[in-house]
Design an enzyme around this catalytic site. Structure first.
Site, mmCIF file in Angstrom:
data_model
loop_
_atom_site.group_PDB
_atom_site.id
_atom_site.type_symbol
_atom_site.label_atom_id
_atom_site.label_comp_id
_atom_site.label_asym_id
_atom_site.label_seq_id
_atom_site.Cartn_x
_atom_site.Cartn_y
_atom_site.Cartn_z
ATOM 1 N N GLN A 25 0.860 -1.184 0.000
ATOM 2 C CA GLN A 25 0.000 0.000 0.000
ATOM 3 C C GLN A 25 0.901 1.239 0.000
ATOM 4 O O GLN A 25 0.935 2.023 0.944
ATOM 5 C CB GLN A 25 -0.908 -0.025 1.241
ATOM 6 C CG GLN A 25 -2.074 0.962 1.178
ATOM 7 C CD GLN A 25 -3.095 0.600 0.112
ATOM 8 O OE1 GLN A 25 -3.364 -0.564 -0.119
ATOM 9 N NE2 GLN A 25 -3.653 1.606 -0.536
ATOM 10 N N LYS A 119 0.488 -9.900 -17.445
ATOM 11 C CA LYS A 119 -0.575 -10.237 -16.502
ATOM 12 C C LYS A 119 -1.578 -9.091 -16.408
ATOM 13 O O LYS A 119 -1.191 -7.931 -16.365
ATOM 14 C CB LYS A 119 0.033 -10.513 -15.117
ATOM 15 C CG LYS A 119 -0.968 -10.895 -14.045
ATOM 16 C CD LYS A 119 -0.312 -10.903 -12.677
ATOM 17 C CE LYS A 119 -0.040 -9.505 -12.176
ATOM 18 N NZ LYS A 119 0.463 -9.470 -10.788
ATOM 19 N N ASP A 145 9.739 -13.367 -7.550
ATOM 20 C CA ASP A 145 8.878 -12.291 -7.049
ATOM 21 C C ASP A 145 9.375 -11.882 -5.672
ATOM 22 O O ASP A 145 10.146 -12.618 -5.041
ATOM 23 C CB ASP A 145 7.420 -12.759 -6.981
ATOM 24 C CG ASP A 145 6.440 -11.614 -7.257
ATOM 25 O OD1 ASP A 145 6.862 -10.442 -7.191
ATOM 26 O OD2 ASP A 145 5.258 -11.885 -7.532
ATOM 27 N N THR A 150 -1.393 -14.953 -2.037
ATOM 28 C CA THR A 150 -2.393 -16.002 -2.269
ATOM 29 C C THR A 150 -1.913 -17.003 -3.317
ATOM 30 O O THR A 150 -2.599 -17.987 -3.587
ATOM 31 C CB THR A 150 -3.724 -15.393 -2.733
ATOM 32 O OG1 THR A 150 -3.515 -14.690 -3.966
ATOM 33 C CG2 THR A 150 -4.276 -14.430 -1.691
ATOM 34 N N THR A 153 -0.957 -15.394 -8.680
ATOM 35 C CA THR A 153 -0.080 -14.927 -9.752
ATOM 36 C C THR A 153 0.916 -15.999 -10.159
ATOM 37 O O THR A 153 1.074 -16.314 -11.346
ATOM 38 C CB THR A 153 0.678 -13.663 -9.304
ATOM 39 O OG1 THR A 153 -0.265 -12.607 -9.086
ATOM 40 C CG2 THR A 153 1.678 -13.222 -10.348
#
Length: 239
Positions: A25, A119, A145, A150, A153
């Site tokens: 964020q 993506k 990454d 989750t 991706t």
């Protein structure tokens, strides 16, 4: 804890945060949403921290959210060593456009080719892998990454890589958040192994997953703490 140390007359307080929460964020992605990464940085500073050690931030610019020194360490040397020892005929793959710079740096050090997953994200924590940019046919594809949350991706990208002829698909991430259906997705996916660091402790489900291999960053953080305490240079840890 910072406040307790401050009130106990600590001369200097260094906060070691292997995984900086709310790092994703870091900008306004919609109207009337907070920039929580900046808020957390302000709270840590206001509480009385003199310095921060963290690792693999979602965006390097988050260092600028702090008005105190930040040592931004990288798990790259640890992950690179594992890739060199365990995989052959590697092609490094970025699961999205945002991770290309990180993946290119790995590919350069491994003298390997680079591929990118195009993506498109429909909603938060949901994504759809669309196209593979680059030739992965017959190669060992290693997805890179900064974190796996989750696992949507990574699993979607792995399926696309296999469709495009990749011999094997492995994944490397610094932070194993592994929320929601992540473990189930990994078990059912084309990903043969997921290499993560111990910046976040694995839960019971994660420890039982045979595909996950955990590498320690203890030596890296310990060296940084030692050098800061003795007021030596920390620069070489960033190379």
């Amino acid at each position: 804890m910072i406040d307790a140390f401050k009130r106990s007359s600590a001369r200097r307080i260094t906060v070691v945060i292997p995984y900086f929460g709310y790092a994703r964020q870091d900008k306004k992605v919609a109207p009337r949403v907070p920039i929580s990464a900046k808020l957390v940085a302000d709270m840590i500073t206001l509480a009385g921290a003199n310095r921060v050690i963290t690792m693999d931030l979602h965006a390097g610019q988050i260092q600028g959210f702090f008005n105190i020194p930040v040592d931004h360490l990288y798990s790259a040397p640890i992950l690179l060593k594992h890739i060199r020892r365990n995989f052959e005929d590697v092609i490094m793959v970025s699961p999205d456009a945002g991770g290309v710079e990180r993946t290119r740096a790995f590919a350069k050090r491994l003298n390997a080719d680079l591929a990118i997953i195009d993506k498109r994200r429909e909603r938060a924590n949901e994504s759809e892998a669309m196209n593979v940019i680059g030739d992965v046919s017959g190669k060992t594809a290693v997805l890179l990454d900064d974190m796996v949350d989750t696992a949507g991706t990574l699993c979607g990208a792995a399926a696309k890589l296999k469709e495009n002829g990749a011999k094997e698909v492995h994944a490397c991430c610094a932070h194993a958040v592994l929320s929601g259906p992540a473990i189930e997705r990994l078990n059912e996916s084309e990903i043969k192994s997921l290499v993560v660091t111990n910046s976040i402790p694995l839960g019971d489900k994660g420890e039982r997953c045979d595909k996950i291999k955990v590498l320690s960053v203890g030596e890296l953080l310990g060296e940084a703490i030692s050098r800061i305490h003795s007021e030596d240079s920390v620069s070489y840890l960033f190379v």
